[in-house]
Design a protein around this motif. Structure first.
Motif, PDB file in Angstrom:
ATOM      1  N   THR A 218       0.820  -1.216   0.000  1.00 36.05           N
ATOM      2  CA  THR A 218       0.000   0.000   0.000  1.00 36.05           C
ATOM      3  C   THR A 218       0.854   1.265   0.000  1.00 36.05           C
ATOM      4  N   GLY A 219       2.077   1.150   0.553  1.00 40.25           N
ATOM      5  CA  GLY A 219       2.892   2.333   0.798  1.00 40.25           C
ATOM      6  C   GLY A 219       3.009   2.624   2.287  1.00 40.25           C
ATOM      7  N   ALA A 220       2.281   1.879   3.117  1.00 40.64           N
ATOM      8  CA  ALA A 220       2.369   2.091   4.569  1.00 40.64           C
ATOM      9  C   ALA A 220       3.682   1.544   5.130  1.00 40.64           C
ATOM     10  N   GLU A 221       4.132   0.404   4.554  1.00 41.23           N
ATOM     11  CA  GLU A 221       5.408  -0.171   4.984  1.00 41.23           C
ATOM     12  C   GLU A 221       6.457   0.226   3.949  1.00 41.23           C
ATOM     13  N   LEU A 222       7.448   0.969   4.371  1.00 35.91           N
ATOM     14  CA  LEU A 222       8.473   1.478   3.450  1.00 35.91           C
ATOM     15  C   LEU A 222       9.858   1.021   3.905  1.00 35.91           C
ATOM     16  N   TYR A 223      10.790   0.999   2.966  1.00 37.09           N
ATOM     17  CA  TYR A 223      12.172   0.687   3.318  1.00 37.09           C
ATOM     18  C   TYR A 223      13.089   1.693   2.640  1.00 37.09           C
ATOM     19  N   ALA A 224      14.240   1.896   3.248  1.00 32.65           N
ATOM     20  CA  ALA A 224      15.318   2.684   2.643  1.00 32.65           C
ATOM     21  C   ALA A 224      16.496   1.756   2.413  1.00 32.65           C
ATOM     22  N   VAL A 225      17.080   1.828   1.218  1.00 32.95           N
ATOM     23  CA  VAL A 225      18.261   1.019   0.914  1.00 32.95           C
ATOM     24  C   VAL A 225      19.469   1.587   1.670  1.00 32.95           C
ATOM     25  N   ILE A 226      20.203   0.721   2.388  1.00 30.68           N
ATOM     26  CA  ILE A 226      21.380   1.169   3.153  1.00 30.68           C
ATOM     27  C   ILE A 226      22.607   0.322   2.832  1.00 30.68           C
ATOM     28  N   GLY A 227      22.696  -0.206   1.592  1.00 32.68           N
ATOM     29  CA  GLY A 227      23.863  -1.012   1.239  1.00 32.68           C
ATOM     30  C   GLY A 227      24.040  -1.092  -0.258  1.00 32.68           C
ATOM     31  N   THR A 228      24.676  -2.161  -0.700  1.00 29.74           N
ATOM     32  CA  THR A 228      24.875  -2.433  -2.126  1.00 29.74           C
ATOM     33  C   THR A 228      23.558  -2.262  -2.880  1.00 29.74           C
ATOM     34  N   PRO A 229      23.558  -1.534  -3.999  1.00 31.03           N
ATOM     35  CA  PRO A 229      22.299  -1.350  -4.728  1.00 31.03           C
ATOM     36  C   PRO A 229      21.623  -2.691  -5.046  1.00 31.03           C
ATOM     37  N   PRO A 230      20.421  -2.932  -4.501  1.00 29.10           N
ATOM     38  CA  PRO A 230      19.748  -4.219  -4.729  1.00 29.10           C
ATOM     39  C   PRO A 230      18.936  -4.150  -6.022  1.00 29.10           C
ATOM     40  N   ARG A 231      19.654  -4.145  -7.131  1.00 30.16           N
ATOM     41  CA  ARG A 231      19.007  -3.917  -8.425  1.00 30.16           C
ATOM     42  C   ARG A 231      18.032  -5.032  -8.803  1.00 30.16           C
ATOM     43  N   GLN A 232      18.148  -6.190  -8.120  1.00 29.67           N
ATOM     44  CA  GLN A 232      17.192  -7.253  -8.388  1.00 29.67           C
ATOM     45  C   GLN A 232      15.772  -6.849  -8.013  1.00 29.67           C
ATOM     46  N   LEU A 233      15.631  -5.814  -7.191  1.00 25.09           N
ATOM     47  CA  LEU A 233      14.289  -5.355  -6.814  1.00 25.09           C
ATOM     48  C   LEU A 233      13.662  -4.450  -7.884  1.00 25.09           C
ATOM     49  N   ASP A 234      14.465  -3.953  -8.798  1.00 26.35           N
ATOM     50  CA  ASP A 234      13.922  -3.120  -9.880  1.00 26.35           C
ATOM     51  C   ASP A 234      12.820  -3.893 -10.613  1.00 26.35           C
ATOM     52  N   ARG A 235      11.716  -3.247 -10.878  1.00 23.13           N
ATOM     53  CA  ARG A 235      10.574  -3.861 -11.574  1.00 23.13           C
ATOM     54  C   ARG A 235       9.917  -4.979 -10.782  1.00 23.13           C
ATOM     55  N   ASN A 236      10.350  -5.171  -9.525  1.00 22.67           N
ATOM     56  CA  ASN A 236       9.692  -6.158  -8.667  1.00 22.67           C
ATOM     57  C   ASN A 236       9.039  -5.504  -7.457  1.00 22.67           C
ATOM     58  N   ILE A 237       9.382  -4.246  -7.223  1.00 22.96           N
ATOM     59  CA  ILE A 237       8.877  -3.488  -6.082  1.00 22.96           C
ATOM     60  C   ILE A 237       8.699  -2.053  -6.569  1.00 22.96           C
ATOM     61  N   ALA A 238       7.733  -1.349  -5.968  1.00 21.64           N
ATOM     62  CA  ALA A 238       7.525   0.052  -6.336  1.00 21.64           C
ATOM     63  C   ALA A 238       8.544   0.937  -5.635  1.00 21.64           C
ATOM     64  N   VAL A 239       9.311   1.672  -6.438  1.00 20.30           N
ATOM     65  CA  VAL A 239      10.160   2.740  -5.888  1.00 20.30           C
ATOM     66  C   VAL A 239       9.295   3.986  -5.779  1.00 20.30           C
ATOM     67  N   VAL A 240       9.360   4.669  -4.644  1.00 21.30           N
ATOM     68  CA  VAL A 240       8.515   5.859  -4.461  1.00 21.30           C
ATOM     69  C   VAL A 240       9.315   7.111  -4.108  1.00 21.30           C
ATOM     70  N   GLY A 241      10.609   6.968  -3.806  1.00 29.16           N
ATOM     71  CA  GLY A 241      11.351   8.176  -3.453  1.00 29.16           C
ATOM     72  C   GLY A 241      12.782   7.862  -3.098  1.00 29.16           C
ATOM     73  N   ARG A 242      13.421   8.864  -2.477  1.00 22.21           N
ATOM     74  CA  ARG A 242      14.802   8.689  -2.021  1.00 22.21           C
ATOM     75  C   ARG A 242      15.048   9.587  -0.814  1.00 22.21           C
ATOM     76  N   VAL A 243      15.924   9.141   0.053  1.00 27.15           N
ATOM     77  CA  VAL A 243      16.320   9.959   1.199  1.00 27.15           C
ATOM     78  C   VAL A 243      17.310  11.008   0.699  1.00 27.15           C
ATOM     79  N   ILE A 244      17.021  12.283   0.950  1.00 35.07           N
ATOM     80  CA  ILE A 244      17.945  13.334   0.503  1.00 35.07           C
ATOM     81  C   ILE A 244      18.580  14.091   1.670  1.00 35.07           C
ATOM     82  N   ALA A 245      18.180  13.778   2.884  1.00 32.17           N
ATOM     83  CA  ALA A 245      18.869  14.322   4.066  1.00 32.17           C
ATOM     84  C   ALA A 245      18.604  13.383   5.239  1.00 32.17           C
ATOM     85  N   GLY A 246      19.616  13.166   6.059  1.00 29.53           N
ATOM     86  CA  GLY A 246      19.436  12.388   7.288  1.00 29.53           C
ATOM     87  C   GLY A 246      19.484  10.882   7.114  1.00 29.53           C
TER      88      GLY A 246
END
Lengths: 339, 339
Positions: A218-246
């Motif tokens: 739904t967008g209620a449960e979100l994650y931020a990537v904190i390591g090696t780019p997990p490109r296997q998730l591309d086209r398998n999960i919705a990307v909705v944004g990026r952390v730009i501070a903090g």
């Protein structure tokens, strides 16, 4: 070798007055950091407060505040989930939720720690249910061809990386253009006019947690990537944004000892005090941030500097760069950055 | 389309008894995690204690011990620096040094916080001075060709990724093989017999801090990668090892607020109590770890599972994988892992 020979031959054809011209300008040796510093104000784009989420975590052990700023992905990407996220933020749904999963070299995940239990927090009504197909968008090739560069590494043999409207993206090479012949005429099929494009999973990317397909989250449960780019998730999960501070308030959290980096013990979760659209905050509390326009000359030079690494630290230039190793520069809007 | 047509034509040629054969085996759908779990003991290699460094940090705020285990890179790579590192560990040089730099999405660096000052800690005598050329090794192509796979993403247009003796590596395609013609004979030059090979910078990689070239560092100042693989450092810095246990004690440290992630304030450094070769510790304190042999059938299946992602979470298989997104599996030696 052949190239050198060709240049030698060409030199013979240059008229004498041209050969007497001043030497060409010295190669650009500005570092990426210097290029960012030199970029004129006109090359920076102020990020609208309505496209920013402000996540306030409970203060750290030393009592220091912890604020994470997330930029939402622009249209036409993931807008159904992003509409849900705006609704959840407006409903103050994330107040008193938590970061409940931190898996080393992968993700920090947040939302309702009781999500998978009978005590799950009720979601606000009216959230959109999105199809898997919405993980990518179909865009006219004419708008894409000018944006790609062969020196940004292709991560697979069928995809090309590009920057689109400020964001790192990948696009599939249309197999028809190179390989497919019309069986009746024997002639190549005409190139298609559109191509699938999708946002890439890089460090700091925000995506939508989900269970197995066809659930898309739904967008209620979100994650931020904190390591090696997990490109296997591309086209398998919705990307909705990026952390730009903090991002450091997520990436430096203790890793969860249970499987998948879950804490297990709720006392170890990091409480989320609130997540708000920046536009819902008093003006003085709104983050005022800018991103370097990915169509600017400064960005072109920045990409070149990330690829060619001409500064004095480097012995060998890598000659290419992964799209995730060319982070789009972000800075405070200048009127706040002056002392 | 053409492929399907070819298959249809071929089917007509199959004798009737062959067509009645049982269906082919189901495609392998084991996840990478399951493949690791299923791997027989004979596919695992025990890491010699003399190839392990044990770094003991001061206990954390809750009094919990923090131990980081580093595996040293095997010959013929970086052995001069690694000799220095063995000497430094044997001299107990790192006792009372510190992690003094943690830069988000880049590195955690450790050694002597006073390195660049008049109060620098004296180094033991006899350390080797290594040339830049030692960042790579020249190896026979015959030993390399069997190890590469086109489905492991090439990160540049001139390099190929491979696993060699348990480690992720890159090698330059020899340009002579494809492009260069002998100017006198007009014939292609014979292919070279050797090729440069070098270790890649992935998450957890340990490298040698240095100043500008021709300084190549001694090995006293080391860093661990804690973010996006900084592949631009390949062939520009000596890789000497990788963290195989306890990386979270480095990756979750607070980020330094000063430029380059320096703490500035020494009170914020994380003290290093000691770094020892595991072989110098009492046997009961030696980490007993194994890595999955990169020439085993299990590793071949594991690489395939990382590339093709056939498990039920995935809608689309990525079809390829970055060398840094295929971490070599590590496990405790079985006699210690049983309860």
């Amino acid at each position: 070798m052949r190239k050198f020979l060709w240049l030698a031959a060409a030199a013979l054809l240059i008229p004498p007055h041209a050969r007497a011209a001043p030497p060409p300008p010295a190669p650009k040796t500005r570092s990426a950091a210097q290029i960012i510093k030199d970029a004129p104000d006109s090359d920076w784009v102020t990020i609208a407060p309505d496209d920013l989420l402000v996540m306030t975590l409970a203060p750290d052990a030393a009592g220091q505040p912890r604020r994470v700023v997330i930029q939402l992905l622009p249209a036409p990407f993931s807008q159904g989930w992003i509409g849900n996220i705006r609704r959840l933020a407006t409903a103050h749904w994330w107040d008193n939720t938590a970061v409940y999963r931190v898996q080393d070299n992968f993700v920090a995940q947040f939302g309702d720690p009781d999500e998978d239990t009978p005590h799950a927090k009720p979601l606000p009504p009216g959230l959109a249910v999105m199809p898997e197909s919405a993980y990518a968008a179909r865009l006219p090739i004419t708008t894409l061809s000018a944006l790609t560069t062969r020196r940004i590494t292709t991560e697979t043999f069928d995809t090309t990386a590009l920057f689109l409207n400020g964001w790192p993206m990948a696009t599939a090479r249309d197999i028809r253009e190179n390989f497919i012949v019309d069986a009746r005429t024997g002639k190549p099929l005409p190139p298609s006019t559109h191509q699938n494009v999708w946002p890439t999973h890089c460090y700091g990317t925000i995506g939508v947690g989900r269970n197995n397909s066809p659930d898309t989250g739904t967008g209620a449960e979100l994650y931020a990537v904190i390591g090696t780019p997990p490109r296997q998730l591309d086209r398998n999960i919705a990307v909705v944004g990026r952390v730009i501070a903090g991002i450091e308030h997520l990436s430096s959290l203790p890793r969860g000892p249970a499987p998948m980096g879950m804490y297990g013990d709720k006392a170890k979760n990091t409480p989320i005090l609130s997540i708000r659209l920046a536009s819902a905050l008093p003006p003085a509390q709104q983050p005022r941030l800018q991103s370097l326009s990915t169509t600017s000359d400064s960005f072109r030079d920045y990409v070149s500097a990330r690829i060619h690494r001409r500064d004095s630290f480097y012995i060998l230039s890598p000659g290419s760069a992964d799209i995730c190793n060319i982070p789009v520069p972000i800075r405070p809007a200048p009127d706040l950055s002056t002392p």
